[in-house]
Design a protein around this motif. Structure first.
Motif, PDB file in Angstrom:
ATOM      1  N   VAL A   1     -45.447  29.022  -9.239  1.00  0.00           N
ATOM      2  CA  VAL A   1     -46.870  28.724  -9.348  1.00  0.00           C
ATOM      3  C   VAL A   1     -47.103  27.368  -8.697  1.00  0.00           C
ATOM      4  CG1 VAL A   1     -48.817  28.294 -10.892  1.00  0.00           C
ATOM      5  CG2 VAL A   1     -47.116  30.044 -11.473  1.00  0.00           C
ATOM      6  N   ALA A   2     -47.993  27.309  -7.708  1.00  0.00           N
ATOM      7  CA  ALA A   2     -48.310  26.066  -7.016  1.00  0.00           C
ATOM      8  C   ALA A   2     -49.455  25.363  -7.732  1.00  0.00           C
ATOM      9  CB  ALA A   2     -48.674  26.335  -5.558  1.00  0.00           C
ATOM     10  N   VAL A   3     -49.302  24.062  -7.979  1.00  0.00           N
ATOM     11  CA  VAL A   3     -50.301  23.269  -8.697  1.00  0.00           C
ATOM     12  C   VAL A   3     -50.671  22.060  -7.840  1.00  0.00           C
ATOM     13  CG1 VAL A   3     -50.829  21.994 -10.809  1.00  0.00           C
ATOM     14  CG2 VAL A   3     -49.307  23.982 -10.890  1.00  0.00           C
ATOM     15  N   LYS A   4     -51.976  21.829  -7.662  1.00  0.00           N
ATOM     16  CA  LYS A   4     -52.450  20.668  -6.914  1.00  0.00           C
ATOM     17  C   LYS A   4     -52.441  19.437  -7.809  1.00  0.00           C
ATOM     18  CE  LYS A   4     -55.475  23.361  -3.868  1.00  0.00           C
ATOM     19  NZ  LYS A   4     -56.875  23.560  -3.391  1.00  0.00           N
ATOM     20  N   LEU A   5     -51.800  18.375  -7.325  1.00  0.00           N
ATOM     21  CA  LEU A   5     -51.695  17.135  -8.085  1.00  0.00           C
ATOM     22  C   LEU A   5     -52.826  16.189  -7.708  1.00  0.00           C
ATOM     23  CD1 LEU A   5     -47.843  16.485  -7.782  1.00  0.00           C
ATOM     24  CD2 LEU A   5     -49.081  17.461  -9.718  1.00  0.00           C
TER      25      LEU A   5
END
Length: 376
Positions: free
Chosen positions: A233-237
Protein backbone atom coordinates in the motif's frame (compact mmCIF):
# COMPACT_ATOMS: atom_id res chain seq x y z
CA UNK A 1 -55.54 1.66 35.02
CA UNK A 2 -53.83 1.00 38.30
CA UNK A 3 -50.15 1.29 39.13
CA UNK A 4 -49.49 -2.43 38.77
CA UNK A 5 -50.78 -2.55 35.19
CA UNK A 6 -48.69 0.49 34.27
CA UNK A 7 -45.58 -1.13 35.74
CA UNK A 8 -46.19 -4.35 33.79
CA UNK A 9 -46.61 -2.45 30.52
CA UNK A 10 -43.42 -0.48 31.21
CA UNK A 11 -41.44 -3.65 31.78
CA UNK A 12 -42.83 -5.16 28.56
CA UNK A 13 -41.84 -2.05 26.62
CA UNK A 14 -38.30 -2.12 28.07
CA UNK A 15 -37.94 -5.82 27.23
CA UNK A 16 -39.12 -5.17 23.65
CA UNK A 17 -36.62 -2.29 23.30
CA UNK A 18 -33.77 -4.46 24.57
CA UNK A 19 -34.69 -7.25 22.15
CA UNK A 20 -34.85 -4.79 19.26
CA UNK A 21 -31.44 -3.41 20.19
CA UNK A 22 -29.98 -6.91 20.26
CA UNK A 23 -31.40 -7.61 16.80
CA UNK A 24 -30.46 -4.37 15.05
CA UNK A 25 -27.31 -3.14 16.77
CA UNK A 26 -24.14 -4.84 15.49
CA UNK A 27 -22.06 -6.75 17.98
CA UNK A 28 -18.90 -4.84 18.83
CA UNK A 29 -15.86 -6.64 17.43
CA UNK A 30 -12.22 -6.06 18.26
CA UNK A 31 -10.44 -4.16 15.50
CA UNK A 32 -6.75 -4.53 14.78
CA UNK A 33 -4.40 -1.65 14.18
CA UNK A 34 -2.48 -1.13 10.97
CA UNK A 35 0.84 -1.59 12.77
CA UNK A 36 -0.22 -5.15 13.60
CA UNK A 37 -0.82 -6.17 9.98
CA UNK A 38 1.71 -4.05 8.06
CA UNK A 39 5.23 -2.66 8.30
CA UNK A 40 6.94 0.28 6.62
CA UNK A 41 9.27 -0.81 3.83
CA UNK A 42 12.90 -0.01 4.55
CA UNK A 43 12.34 0.40 8.29
CA UNK A 44 13.84 -2.90 9.39
CA UNK A 45 16.38 -4.36 11.77
CA UNK A 46 19.74 -5.77 10.69
CA UNK A 47 21.62 -8.79 12.00
CA UNK A 48 25.17 -8.42 13.29
CA UNK A 49 27.70 -11.15 14.02
CA UNK A 50 31.22 -11.27 15.42
CA UNK A 51 33.89 -13.67 16.66
CA UNK A 52 35.52 -13.12 20.04
CA UNK A 53 36.97 -14.58 23.21
CA UNK A 54 35.50 -15.01 26.67
CA UNK A 55 38.04 -14.93 29.50
CA UNK A 56 37.88 -15.35 33.25
CA UNK A 57 36.28 -18.80 33.25
CA UNK A 58 36.81 -21.10 36.23
CA UNK A 59 38.64 -23.83 34.34
CA UNK A 60 35.63 -24.53 32.10
CA UNK A 61 37.03 -23.09 28.88
CA UNK A 62 37.94 -24.75 25.60
CA UNK A 63 40.29 -27.72 25.44
CA UNK A 64 42.86 -26.24 23.10
CA UNK A 65 44.05 -29.64 21.90
CA UNK A 66 40.66 -30.11 20.23
CA UNK A 67 39.96 -26.45 19.37
CA UNK A 68 43.19 -25.00 17.92
CA UNK A 69 41.42 -21.83 16.75
CA UNK A 70 41.10 -20.74 20.38
CA UNK A 71 44.88 -20.72 20.78
CA UNK A 72 45.34 -18.94 17.47
CA UNK A 73 42.84 -16.25 18.49
CA UNK A 74 44.55 -15.83 21.87
CA UNK A 75 47.96 -15.41 20.20
CA UNK A 76 46.55 -12.85 17.77
CA UNK A 77 44.98 -10.86 20.62
CA UNK A 78 48.21 -10.89 22.64
CA UNK A 79 50.18 -9.67 19.62
CA UNK A 80 47.77 -6.75 19.22
CA UNK A 81 48.45 -5.87 22.84
CA UNK A 82 52.21 -5.90 22.23
CA UNK A 83 52.94 -9.30 23.79
CA UNK A 84 54.93 -11.74 21.64
CA UNK A 85 54.62 -15.40 22.61
CA UNK A 86 57.84 -17.33 21.88
CA UNK A 87 57.50 -19.76 19.00
CA UNK A 88 57.09 -23.36 20.06
CA UNK A 89 55.31 -22.42 23.29
CA UNK A 90 52.45 -24.78 24.08
CA UNK A 91 49.49 -22.83 25.42
CA UNK A 92 46.70 -24.67 27.18
CA UNK A 93 44.57 -21.98 28.86
CA UNK A 94 41.50 -23.43 30.53
CA UNK A 95 39.92 -20.08 31.30
CA UNK A 96 39.43 -18.94 27.68
CA UNK A 97 36.66 -19.89 25.25
CA UNK A 98 36.02 -18.96 21.62
CA UNK A 99 32.52 -17.60 21.11
CA UNK A 100 30.22 -16.29 18.42
CA UNK A 101 28.52 -12.98 19.24
CA UNK A 102 25.21 -12.04 17.61
CA UNK A 103 23.07 -8.93 17.93
CA UNK A 104 20.15 -7.20 16.25
CA UNK A 105 20.64 -3.60 15.14
CA UNK A 106 17.24 -1.89 15.39
CA UNK A 107 16.12 0.67 12.79
CA UNK A 108 17.16 4.27 13.32
CA UNK A 109 19.89 3.19 15.80
CA UNK A 110 22.47 5.95 16.19
CA UNK A 111 26.18 5.77 17.14
CA UNK A 112 26.66 5.61 20.90
CA UNK A 113 23.43 3.78 21.68
CA UNK A 114 23.56 0.39 23.44
CA UNK A 115 22.05 -2.89 22.22
CA UNK A 116 21.87 -6.38 23.72
CA UNK A 117 24.10 -9.20 22.49
CA UNK A 118 23.95 -12.99 22.65
CA UNK A 119 27.12 -15.01 23.23
CA UNK A 120 27.38 -18.70 22.23
CA UNK A 121 30.27 -21.10 22.65
CA UNK A 122 32.03 -22.08 19.43
CA UNK A 123 34.27 -24.80 20.87
CA UNK A 124 33.91 -27.39 23.61
CA UNK A 125 33.77 -25.14 26.67
CA UNK A 126 31.93 -26.73 29.57
CA UNK A 127 30.48 -23.47 30.86
CA UNK A 128 30.60 -19.72 30.11
CA UNK A 129 29.34 -18.79 33.55
CA UNK A 130 31.30 -15.94 35.12
CA UNK A 131 33.12 -15.07 31.90
CA UNK A 132 33.89 -11.68 30.40
CA UNK A 133 33.66 -10.98 26.69
CA UNK A 134 36.67 -9.13 25.28
CA UNK A 135 36.06 -6.30 22.80
CA UNK A 136 34.50 -7.91 19.72
CA UNK A 137 33.66 -6.06 16.49
CA UNK A 138 30.18 -6.79 15.14
CA UNK A 139 29.80 -6.83 11.37
CA UNK A 140 26.80 -6.68 9.08
CA UNK A 141 26.05 -8.53 5.86
CA UNK A 142 28.18 -6.01 3.93
CA UNK A 143 31.27 -6.74 6.04
CA UNK A 144 31.28 -3.31 7.70
CA UNK A 145 31.61 -2.89 11.47
CA UNK A 146 28.41 -1.53 13.03
CA UNK A 147 29.00 -2.26 16.70
CA UNK A 148 31.52 -3.17 19.38
CA UNK A 149 30.59 -5.68 22.10
CA UNK A 150 32.21 -6.19 25.50
CA UNK A 151 31.08 -6.95 29.03
CA UNK A 152 30.25 -9.52 31.68
CA UNK A 153 27.95 -12.35 30.69
CA UNK A 154 24.74 -13.51 32.28
CA UNK A 155 24.27 -17.28 32.01
CA UNK A 156 20.91 -18.59 33.20
CA UNK A 157 22.17 -21.94 34.40
CA UNK A 158 24.34 -23.74 36.91
CA UNK A 159 26.24 -27.00 37.04
CA UNK A 160 28.69 -29.05 39.07
CA UNK A 161 30.65 -32.24 38.43
CA UNK A 162 32.83 -34.44 40.62
CA UNK A 163 34.06 -38.02 40.40
CA UNK A 164 32.20 -38.79 37.19
CA UNK A 165 28.88 -37.42 38.46
CA UNK A 166 27.39 -34.31 36.92
CA UNK A 167 24.44 -32.07 37.70
CA UNK A 168 23.39 -29.32 35.31
CA UNK A 169 20.50 -26.87 35.28
CA UNK A 170 19.58 -25.16 31.99
CA UNK A 171 22.15 -24.36 29.32
CA UNK A 172 25.69 -23.28 30.24
CA UNK A 173 27.32 -22.74 26.84
CA UNK A 174 25.34 -19.62 25.89
CA UNK A 175 24.63 -16.32 27.62
CA UNK A 176 23.54 -12.75 27.15
CA UNK A 177 25.00 -9.32 27.84
CA UNK A 178 22.30 -6.65 28.32
CA UNK A 179 23.36 -3.40 26.65
CA UNK A 180 26.63 -5.15 25.89
CA UNK A 181 27.35 -3.52 22.52
CA UNK A 182 27.74 0.06 21.42
CA UNK A 183 26.53 1.14 17.99
CA UNK A 184 29.41 2.54 15.95
CA UNK A 185 27.63 3.22 12.66
CA UNK A 186 24.03 3.89 11.65
CA UNK A 187 22.27 2.24 8.73
CA UNK A 188 20.80 4.67 6.17
CA UNK A 189 17.05 4.38 5.58
CA UNK A 190 14.84 5.73 2.77
CA UNK A 191 12.64 7.46 5.35
CA UNK A 192 13.81 11.00 4.47
CA UNK A 193 14.62 10.35 0.81
CA UNK A 194 11.11 10.04 -0.63
CA UNK A 195 7.64 11.50 -0.15
CA UNK A 196 6.03 8.08 -0.62
CA UNK A 197 6.08 5.38 2.07
CA UNK A 198 5.20 1.82 1.21
CA UNK A 199 3.36 -0.37 3.71
CA UNK A 200 4.08 -4.08 3.39
CA UNK A 201 1.14 -6.29 4.40
CA UNK A 202 2.24 -9.35 6.36
CA UNK A 203 -0.18 -11.68 4.57
CA UNK A 204 -0.91 -11.76 0.86
CA UNK A 205 -4.53 -10.60 1.03
CA UNK A 206 -6.17 -8.08 -1.32
CA UNK A 207 -9.00 -7.51 1.13
CA UNK A 208 -6.62 -6.48 3.92
CA UNK A 209 -4.70 -4.16 1.57
CA UNK A 210 -7.95 -2.49 0.51
CA UNK A 211 -9.09 -2.06 4.12
CA UNK A 212 -5.74 -0.49 5.07
CA UNK A 213 -5.94 1.99 2.19
CA UNK A 214 -9.57 2.88 2.97
CA UNK A 215 -8.81 3.44 6.66
CA UNK A 216 -5.97 5.83 5.80
CA UNK A 217 -8.05 7.74 3.25
CA UNK A 218 -10.92 8.18 5.71
CA UNK A 219 -8.58 9.58 8.37
CA UNK A 220 -6.11 11.57 6.24
CA UNK A 221 -8.12 12.48 3.17
CA UNK A 222 -8.96 10.86 -0.15
CA UNK A 223 -5.99 9.97 -2.31
CA UNK A 224 -3.54 9.67 0.58
CA UNK A 225 -3.17 5.87 0.25
CA UNK A 226 -3.51 3.48 -2.65
CA UNK A 227 -3.41 -0.32 -2.60
CA UNK A 228 -0.93 -1.48 -5.24
CA UNK A 229 -1.19 -5.24 -4.66
CA UNK A 230 -2.20 -7.76 -2.06
CA UNK A 231 0.95 -6.96 -0.08
CA UNK A 232 1.76 -3.29 -0.72
CA UNK A 233 0.00 0.00 0.00
CA UNK A 234 1.53 3.32 -1.09
CA UNK A 235 1.06 6.25 1.33
CA UNK A 236 1.83 9.91 0.58
CA UNK A 237 3.91 11.53 3.32
CA UNK A 238 3.75 15.21 4.36
CA UNK A 239 6.22 17.54 2.67
CA UNK A 240 7.71 18.74 5.97
CA UNK A 241 10.05 16.13 7.51
CA UNK A 242 9.02 17.12 11.02
CA UNK A 243 5.39 16.18 10.35
CA UNK A 244 6.13 12.67 9.11
CA UNK A 245 6.65 11.11 12.53
CA UNK A 246 3.28 12.31 13.82
CA UNK A 247 1.63 11.35 10.51
CA UNK A 248 2.93 7.76 10.59
CA UNK A 249 2.11 7.46 14.31
CA UNK A 250 -1.52 8.26 13.48
CA UNK A 251 -1.54 5.89 10.50
CA UNK A 252 -0.12 2.94 12.45
CA UNK A 253 -2.80 3.28 15.14
CA UNK A 254 -5.76 3.42 12.74
CA UNK A 255 -8.16 0.50 13.40
CA UNK A 256 -9.24 -1.91 10.67
CA UNK A 257 -11.60 -4.86 10.70
CA UNK A 258 -9.58 -8.00 10.04
CA UNK A 259 -11.11 -9.97 7.18
CA UNK A 260 -11.71 -13.70 7.42
CA UNK A 261 -8.51 -15.39 6.20
CA UNK A 262 -8.40 -18.01 3.48
CA UNK A 263 -9.20 -21.53 4.63
CA UNK A 264 -5.94 -23.30 5.46
CA UNK A 265 -4.85 -26.45 7.28
CA UNK A 266 -1.26 -26.55 8.54
CA UNK A 267 0.26 -30.03 8.89
CA UNK A 268 3.55 -30.81 10.63
CA UNK A 269 4.53 -34.25 9.38
CA UNK A 270 7.39 -34.55 11.89
CA UNK A 271 5.38 -34.01 15.05
CA UNK A 272 1.89 -34.90 13.84
CA UNK A 273 0.51 -31.45 14.70
CA UNK A 274 -2.55 -30.25 12.78
CA UNK A 275 -3.84 -26.67 12.99
CA UNK A 276 -6.77 -25.26 11.02
CA UNK A 277 -8.34 -21.80 11.01
CA UNK A 278 -11.98 -20.83 11.37
CA UNK A 279 -12.62 -20.67 7.61
CA UNK A 280 -12.17 -24.41 7.07
CA UNK A 281 -15.37 -26.15 5.94
CA UNK A 282 -16.17 -29.78 5.24
CA UNK A 283 -18.43 -31.23 2.56
CA UNK A 284 -20.45 -34.42 3.02
CA UNK A 285 -18.32 -37.52 2.57
CA UNK A 286 -17.79 -41.08 3.80
CA UNK A 287 -14.47 -42.23 5.28
CA UNK A 288 -13.17 -45.70 6.15
CA UNK A 289 -9.76 -45.97 7.77
CA UNK A 290 -8.11 -49.19 8.94
CA UNK A 291 -4.77 -49.89 10.61
CA UNK A 292 -2.17 -51.87 8.67
CA UNK A 293 0.80 -53.33 10.57
CA UNK A 294 3.70 -55.46 9.34
CA UNK A 295 5.64 -57.54 11.91
CA UNK A 296 8.94 -59.24 11.06
CA UNK A 297 10.51 -61.68 13.54
CA UNK A 298 13.98 -63.06 12.85
CA UNK A 299 15.16 -66.24 14.63
CA UNK A 300 18.78 -67.45 14.31
CA UNK A 301 19.11 -71.12 13.21
CA UNK A 302 22.37 -72.97 13.84
CA UNK A 303 23.28 -75.90 11.54
CA UNK A 304 25.67 -78.25 13.38
CA UNK A 305 27.63 -80.84 11.25
CA UNK A 306 27.85 -84.49 12.25
CA UNK A 307 30.83 -85.77 14.17
CA UNK A 308 33.97 -86.52 12.12
CA UNK A 309 32.32 -85.09 9.00
CA UNK A 310 34.82 -82.23 8.72
CA UNK A 311 31.89 -79.85 8.19
CA UNK A 312 31.47 -76.30 9.43
CA UNK A 313 28.91 -74.81 11.72
CA UNK A 314 26.60 -72.51 9.77
CA UNK A 315 24.39 -69.82 11.31
CA UNK A 316 21.27 -68.89 9.34
CA UNK A 317 18.17 -66.82 10.06
CA UNK A 318 14.53 -67.77 9.84
CA UNK A 319 12.23 -64.82 9.15
CA UNK A 320 8.57 -64.87 10.13
CA UNK A 321 6.52 -62.11 8.48
CA UNK A 322 2.98 -61.32 9.58
CA UNK A 323 0.67 -58.72 8.05
CA UNK A 324 -2.27 -57.59 10.15
CA UNK A 325 -4.96 -55.41 8.63
CA UNK A 326 -7.63 -54.24 11.02
CA UNK A 327 -11.03 -53.58 9.45
CA UNK A 328 -12.24 -50.01 9.29
CA UNK A 329 -15.94 -49.24 9.29
CA UNK A 330 -17.36 -46.75 6.80
CA UNK A 331 -18.33 -43.56 8.62
CA UNK A 332 -20.55 -40.95 7.02
CA UNK A 333 -19.43 -37.39 7.80
CA UNK A 334 -22.00 -34.62 7.37
CA UNK A 335 -21.22 -31.22 5.96
CA UNK A 336 -19.71 -28.81 8.45
CA UNK A 337 -19.76 -25.03 7.97
CA UNK A 338 -18.15 -24.23 11.30
CA UNK A 339 -14.81 -25.18 12.78
CA UNK A 340 -16.52 -26.95 15.70
CA UNK A 341 -18.46 -29.14 13.25
CA UNK A 342 -15.26 -30.08 11.42
CA UNK A 343 -13.52 -30.95 14.70
CA UNK A 344 -16.44 -33.14 15.84
CA UNK A 345 -16.51 -34.95 12.50
CA UNK A 346 -12.78 -35.68 12.59
CA UNK A 347 -12.94 -36.82 16.21
CA UNK A 348 -15.68 -39.29 15.30
CA UNK A 349 -13.18 -41.20 13.19
CA UNK A 350 -11.17 -42.12 16.28
CA UNK A 351 -7.87 -41.71 14.41
CA UNK A 352 -4.61 -40.51 15.90
CA UNK A 353 -2.83 -37.42 14.55
CA UNK A 354 -0.60 -39.48 12.25
CA UNK A 355 -3.69 -41.12 10.70
CA UNK A 356 -5.39 -37.74 10.30
CA UNK A 357 -2.50 -36.59 8.09
CA UNK A 358 -3.45 -39.22 5.51
CA UNK A 359 -7.20 -38.72 5.99
CA UNK A 360 -7.02 -34.95 5.44
CA UNK A 361 -4.95 -35.40 2.30
CA UNK A 362 -7.46 -37.92 0.95
CA UNK A 363 -10.37 -35.58 1.79
CA UNK A 364 -8.64 -32.76 -0.07
CA UNK A 365 -8.08 -34.98 -3.11
CA UNK A 366 -11.74 -36.06 -3.03
CA UNK A 367 -12.95 -32.44 -2.87
CA UNK A 368 -14.61 -32.82 0.54
CA UNK A 369 -12.20 -30.52 2.41
CA UNK A 370 -12.55 -26.87 1.37
CA UNK A 371 -9.14 -25.66 2.54
CA UNK A 372 -5.54 -25.35 1.45
CA UNK A 373 -3.16 -27.95 2.86
CA UNK A 374 0.29 -26.70 3.84
CA UNK A 375 2.96 -29.09 5.10
CA UNK A 376 5.70 -27.59 7.27
Amino acid sequence: MNTTDRLIKLLIALAFAAASAALWWPVESRAERIKEVATVQGIRSNQLVGYGLVVGLDGTGDQTTQTPFTTQSLNAMLQQLGINVPSGTTMQPKNVAAVLVTATLPPFAQPGQAIDVNVSSLGNAKSLRGGTLIATPLKGADGQIYGLAQGNMIVGGAGASQGGSKVQVNHLSAGRIPAGATVERSVPTPWMQSTIAQLDIQADDFNTARDVANAINRAKGAGTAEALSGRTVAVKLPEQPGERVAFMADVENLPIQRAIPAAKVIINARTGSIVMNQAVTLGPCAVAHGALSVTINSTPVISQPNALSQGQTVVAEKADIKINSEPGSLIQMPAGTKLTDVVKALNSLGANPQDLLAILQAMKAAGALQAELEVI
